[in-house]
Design a protein around this motif. Structure first.
Motif, short mmCIF file in Angstrom:
data_model
loop_
_atom_site.label_atom_id
_atom_site.label_comp_id
_atom_site.label_asym_id
_atom_site.label_seq_id
_atom_site.Cartn_x
_atom_site.Cartn_y
_atom_site.Cartn_z
N TYR A 235 -0.02 3.48 -3.95
CA TYR A 235 0.55 2.78 -4.92
C TYR A 235 0.47 1.23 -4.60
CZ TYR A 235 5.00 3.91 -2.22
OH TYR A 235 6.01 4.14 -1.50
N LEU A 236 0.10 0.74 -3.27
CA LEU A 236 -0.03 -0.64 -2.93
C LEU A 236 -1.35 -1.21 -3.45
CD1 LEU A 236 1.33 -0.72 0.56
CD2 LEU A 236 2.08 -1.91 -1.08
N GLU A 237 -2.37 -0.24 -3.38
CA GLU A 237 -3.66 -0.53 -4.07
C GLU A 237 -3.47 -1.25 -5.48
OE1 GLU A 237 -7.20 1.81 -4.11
OE2 GLU A 237 -6.94 2.46 -2.16
N SER A 238 -2.66 -0.66 -6.49
CA SER A 238 -2.73 -1.06 -7.73
C SER A 238 -1.26 -1.65 -8.17
CB SER A 238 -2.98 -0.19 -8.90
OG SER A 238 -2.04 1.13 -8.43
N GLY A 239 -0.43 -1.60 -7.19
CA GLY A 239 1.05 -2.36 -7.37
C GLY A 239 1.14 -3.74 -7.03
N ALA A 240 2.20 -4.21 -6.87
CA ALA A 240 2.76 -5.53 -6.68
C ALA A 240 4.04 -5.29 -5.61
CB ALA A 240 3.05 -6.48 -7.74
N CYS A 241 3.71 -5.70 -4.49
CA CYS A 241 4.66 -5.65 -3.41
C CYS A 241 5.52 -6.97 -3.38
CB CYS A 241 3.93 -5.38 -2.10
SG CYS A 241 4.99 -5.18 -0.96
#
Length: 159
Positions: A35-41
């Motif tokens: 989910y880090l690949e396509s998400g915003a942290c």
């Protein structure tokens, strides 16, 4: 008070991903990486010290999901999680989303209470989610974590 000096900002490419914090909420590094690949942290800091993290990921054009939210154990109970939830709602609404979703385990009693106090309502239960998607058994509050409780907040009525 912690809230006064709390800064919430997007994680930049030059900053190291805070896996130690992310793993407080999700024991699977594979899931986190996915989910880090396509998400915003986003990271939360008090006096330059990293104390919280949150990952937002689009579900569809109207819904965005908090895939991970965690606060350093020594800083829990100080309103930082609540501030991150409010920040997520604000930036999600400003980005045009109508709903903010979050999922948590059936054993996450404190989180379930916090999310509902912050306006999230139970939308569904994904039976056996943690048994199907995690190799290790998870126990929390003396309860086996088996099911994902999915909650959603209507951002159209956000004040």
């Amino acid at each position: 008070m912690a809230e006064l000096s709390l800064q919430i900002e997007p994680l930049t490419d030059s900053q190291q991903t805070p896996f130690d914090l992310l793993e407080l909420a999700d024991p699977s590094k594979a899931h986190i990486n996915a989910y880090l690949e396509s998400g915003a942290c986003y990271i939360a800091k008090v006096n330059s010290e990293l104390i919280g993290v949150m990952v937002l990921k689009e579900v569809d054009s109207s819904t965005i999901e908090i895939k991970n939210i965690a606060i350093k154990e020594t800083d829990q109970g100080k309103g930082i999680g609540k501030a991150l939830l409010k920040h997520a709602a604000t930036i999600s609404r400003e980005s045009g989303y109508k709903n903010l979703r979050i999922g948590t385990g059936n054993s996450s009693i404190g989180q379930l209470a916090l999310y509902q106090k912050e306006g999230f309502e139970i939308k569904s239960v994904e039976k056996d989610f943690f048994l199907k998607h995690y190799d290790e058994l998870i126990f929390e509050n003396g309860i086996q974590c088996k099911h994902m409780i999915v909650l959603e907040k209507d951002l159209k009525t956000l004040t």
